[in-house]
Design a protein around this motif. Structure first.
Motif, PDB file in Angstrom:
ATOM      1  N   SER A 246     -57.966  -3.468  -8.688  1.00  0.00           N
ATOM      2  CA  SER A 246     -57.704  -2.564  -9.818  1.00  0.00           C
ATOM      3  C   SER A 246     -56.567  -3.073 -10.697  1.00  0.00           C
ATOM      4  O   SER A 246     -56.499  -2.746 -11.877  1.00  0.00           O
ATOM      5  CB  SER A 246     -57.366  -1.165  -9.304  1.00  0.00           C
ATOM      6  OG  SER A 246     -56.206  -1.196  -8.482  1.00  0.00           O
ATOM      7  N   LYS A 247     -55.657  -3.870 -10.115  1.00  0.00           N
ATOM      8  CA  LYS A 247     -54.520  -4.390 -10.876  1.00  0.00           C
ATOM      9  C   LYS A 247     -54.327  -5.863 -10.519  1.00  0.00           C
ATOM     10  O   LYS A 247     -54.565  -6.276  -9.373  1.00  0.00           O
ATOM     11  CB  LYS A 247     -53.247  -3.601 -10.578  1.00  0.00           C
ATOM     12  CG  LYS A 247     -53.285  -2.148 -11.059  1.00  0.00           C
ATOM     13  CD  LYS A 247     -51.998  -1.429 -10.690  1.00  0.00           C
ATOM     14  CE  LYS A 247     -51.990  -0.011 -11.257  1.00  0.00           C
ATOM     15  NZ  LYS A 247     -53.053   0.821 -10.676  1.00  0.00           N
ATOM     16  N   ASP A 263     -54.177  -3.777 -15.931  1.00  0.00           N
ATOM     17  CA  ASP A 263     -55.135  -2.907 -15.255  1.00  0.00           C
ATOM     18  C   ASP A 263     -56.536  -3.426 -15.510  1.00  0.00           C
ATOM     19  O   ASP A 263     -56.926  -3.668 -16.659  1.00  0.00           O
ATOM     20  CB  ASP A 263     -54.982  -1.475 -15.769  1.00  0.00           C
ATOM     21  CG  ASP A 263     -55.727  -0.480 -14.903  1.00  0.00           C
ATOM     22  OD1 ASP A 263     -56.954  -0.639 -14.767  1.00  0.00           O
ATOM     23  OD2 ASP A 263     -55.093   0.445 -14.382  1.00  0.00           O
ATOM     24  N   ALA A 264     -57.310  -3.616 -14.457  1.00  0.00           N
ATOM     25  CA  ALA A 264     -58.657  -4.162 -14.585  1.00  0.00           C
ATOM     26  C   ALA A 264     -59.540  -3.266 -15.448  1.00  0.00           C
ATOM     27  O   ALA A 264     -60.412  -3.761 -16.183  1.00  0.00           O
ATOM     28  CB  ALA A 264     -59.274  -4.354 -13.204  1.00  0.00           C
ATOM     29  N   LYS A 265     -59.347  -1.960 -15.409  1.00  0.00           N
ATOM     30  CA  LYS A 265     -60.159  -1.055 -16.223  1.00  0.00           C
ATOM     31  C   LYS A 265     -59.904  -1.278 -17.710  1.00  0.00           C
ATOM     32  O   LYS A 265     -60.831  -1.252 -18.532  1.00  0.00           O
ATOM     33  CB  LYS A 265     -59.855   0.394 -15.849  1.00  0.00           C
ATOM     34  CG  LYS A 265     -60.334   0.788 -14.459  1.00  0.00           C
ATOM     35  CD  LYS A 265     -60.035   2.248 -14.179  1.00  0.00           C
ATOM     36  CE  LYS A 265     -60.528   2.647 -12.789  1.00  0.00           C
ATOM     37  NZ  LYS A 265     -60.215   4.068 -12.487  1.00  0.00           N
ATOM     38  N   GLU A 266     -58.634  -1.481 -18.055  1.00  0.00           N
ATOM     39  CA  GLU A 266     -58.303  -1.723 -19.461  1.00  0.00           C
ATOM     40  C   GLU A 266     -58.919  -3.031 -19.939  1.00  0.00           C
ATOM     41  O   GLU A 266     -59.423  -3.113 -21.072  1.00  0.00           O
ATOM     42  CB  GLU A 266     -56.789  -1.744 -19.639  1.00  0.00           C
ATOM     43  CG  GLU A 266     -56.121  -0.401 -19.366  1.00  0.00           C
ATOM     44  CD  GLU A 266     -54.622  -0.482 -19.519  1.00  0.00           C
ATOM     45  OE1 GLU A 266     -54.114  -1.570 -19.871  1.00  0.00           O
ATOM     46  OE2 GLU A 266     -53.946   0.540 -19.294  1.00  0.00           O
ATOM     47  N   LEU A 268     -61.644  -4.355 -18.775  1.00  0.00           N
ATOM     48  CA  LEU A 268     -63.082  -4.123 -18.867  1.00  0.00           C
ATOM     49  C   LEU A 268     -63.435  -3.389 -20.154  1.00  0.00           C
ATOM     50  O   LEU A 268     -64.419  -3.727 -20.829  1.00  0.00           O
ATOM     51  CB  LEU A 268     -63.549  -3.323 -17.648  1.00  0.00           C
ATOM     52  CG  LEU A 268     -65.050  -3.004 -17.581  1.00  0.00           C
ATOM     53  CD1 LEU A 268     -65.872  -4.292 -17.570  1.00  0.00           C
ATOM     54  CD2 LEU A 268     -65.369  -2.163 -16.350  1.00  0.00           C
ATOM     55  N   LEU A 269     -62.647  -2.402 -20.537  1.00  0.00           N
ATOM     56  CA  LEU A 269     -62.904  -1.677 -21.783  1.00  0.00           C
ATOM     57  C   LEU A 269     -62.785  -2.598 -23.002  1.00  0.00           C
ATOM     58  O   LEU A 269     -63.575  -2.505 -23.949  1.00  0.00           O
ATOM     59  CB  LEU A 269     -61.931  -0.500 -21.916  1.00  0.00           C
ATOM     60  CG  LEU A 269     -62.157   0.672 -20.960  1.00  0.00           C
ATOM     61  CD1 LEU A 269     -61.047   1.708 -21.116  1.00  0.00           C
ATOM     62  CD2 LEU A 269     -63.506   1.325 -21.233  1.00  0.00           C
TER      63      LEU A 269
END
Length: 442
Positions: A246-247, A263-266, A268-269
């Motif tokens: 995740s990080k 952050d992996a989510k950021e 990805l977005l």
């Protein structure tokens, strides 16, 4: 007085003795925590019991006065009242020379048996079984006895205190609760079935957190996947695909030169929205909390709480990164899941008497896996490799080994001066004694 009146007096004395016996055991055995709960629930009698426990001198003096006075009086009354009846009953059954002695013996035996059974054993067993309930019932009459006998109690207590002070014997009970007391209560609860195995282990983990360093729950340096500010777009995607964390740390070149984390989510977005990916962009790069490797798990939790973070880099005194830790790692330490996960990966059983152990395995994991109570001078190292190196007093080589607690820790793989893997073998009792450590021949 007739036989009925004499028996009535004897049973009255037995009742008084029963009261003092139950009071003695119940007040001594009543648990302060249980009494405190009863007081909070609105029972004022529990507060009086606690008051007597804090100053037990007067209470025990009254109990001893009552028990001894009743016992002496019961013996006198019983012998005088029952002996004539035994004499009359035995007159025609035994020779006259033995009537008086046998009558006295029977009278003494009957009265003593009644006092032991009814006035001592039975009430004490009841008081031991439910001490708090008995104590709150008897506290009122007991305080009345203390008030009534106050002059006698003061005189006897003064003499007793003088003798105790002369002998330098402590008279105040130490009610401090230690960690050993808590462990004993937990073990008793587990044995009684009040706590199941999982709850017992979790509570033990909570209390052990103050003695476990944060390095035992972290991901070690060798397992850290990080981005470099010079990584290409394809390299970043490859790392995310291979290690879906995740990080990720972002470093300017080597790992120790940390710039922050992303952050992996950021990421990805941004990829989905077709935006450019710049690891140095302040909107993507976050400052990374740094945790000293000297903290224990409890201190690490407090650190995360104050920093309002769930991710941190663990550094040593030379500002070198030794690992990363998350709040999930610390929570897993309490639940015990981290130990199971690490042991499966770092300690692999070859057979029932030998294991392959990763050199970075924390000492705490080795203690659990091999049921070892303690490692010598464990404050000087954190891993199994560190233990072997500390005992050998040199950089280990292959086949070097250390003996401890019935196990042989042998180095089987070295990677650039780092102990990569060890073979741990359990020694049976038939083997000859070995020296504590034995370096390999040069």
């Amino acid at each position: 007085m007739d036989l009925f009146e004499n028996l009535l007096i004897i049973f009255a004395l037995i009742g008084i003795s029963c009261f003092f016996s139950m009071s003695e055991i119940s007040f001594a055995a009543a648990r302060k925590m249980r009494l405190g709960l009863m007081e909070e629930e609105g029972d004022p009698r529990a507060a009086k019991v606690l008051q007597l426990q804090e100053q037990p001198g007067n209470f025990f003096t009254v109990v001893q006065i009552g028990l001894n006075a009743v016992a002496i009086l019961g013996g006198v009354v019983g012998e005088a009242s029952l002996t004539p009846y035994f004499q009359a009953a035995l007159m025609d059954l035994v020779p006259a020379a033995y009537v008086d002695k046998l009558s006295f013996l029977l009278s003494f035996t009957l009265v003593t048996t009644l006092f032991i059974l009814v006035a001592d054993l039975m009430p004490k067993r009841v008081a031991m079984a439910i001490p708090e309930q008995v104590a709150v019932v008897l506290v009122g009459p007991m305080m009345a006895c203390i008030t009534l006998l106050k002059p006698v109690v003061w005189f006897i207590n003064t003499l007793a205190d003088g003798i105790m002070n002369l002998l330098r014997v402590p008279t105040v009970r130490n009610d401090e609760i230690t960690s050993d007391d808590i462990y004993a209560v937990m073990n008793a609860g587990a044995e009684a079935g009040v706590l199941d195995k999982g709850e017992h282990e979790m509570m033990e983990n909570v209390f052990e957190m103050q003695s476990i360093p944060v390095t035992a729950a972290m991901t070690s340096r060798e397992g850290i996947v990080y981005f470099s500010t010079t990584d290409s777009f394809d390299e970043i995607k490859r790392k995310i695909g291979d290690e879906p964390h995740s990080k990720f740390l972002v470093c300017d070149g080597p790992l120790d030169n940390i710039k922050g984390f992303v952050d992996a989510k950021e990421l990805l977005l941004r990829l989905i929205n077709g935006e450019t990916l710049d690891l140095t962009d302040p909107k993507v790069l976050h400052s990374c909390p740094v945790i000293p490797d000297t903290l224990n798990l409890v201190e690490a939790m407090e650190f995360f709480k104050h920093q309002r973070s769930d991710f941190g880099v663990v550094m040593n005194e030379y500002a070198l990164v030794v690992g990363i830790v998350t709040s999930n790692d610390l929570q897993s330490a309490v639940m015990g899941t981290w130990a199971l996960h690490d042991v499966e990966e770092q300690i692999v059983a070859r057979d029932s008497h030998s294991w392959l152990v990763d050199g970075v395995t924390p000492i705490t994991d080795a203690m659990r896996a091999f049921d070892i109570t303690a490692f010598p001078e464990s404050e000087n190292y954190e891993t199994v490799a560190g233990f072997v190196m500390y005992k050998l007093r040199k950089i280990p080589k292959r086949t070097d080994f250390v003996m401890h607690a019935g196990y042989k820790f042998e180095v089987v793989d070295i990677d650039a001066f780092r102990v990569d893997q060890l073979l741990v073998t359990k020694l049976d009792g038939s083997e000859k004694p070995q020296p504590l450590l034995a370096p390999a021949a040069e």
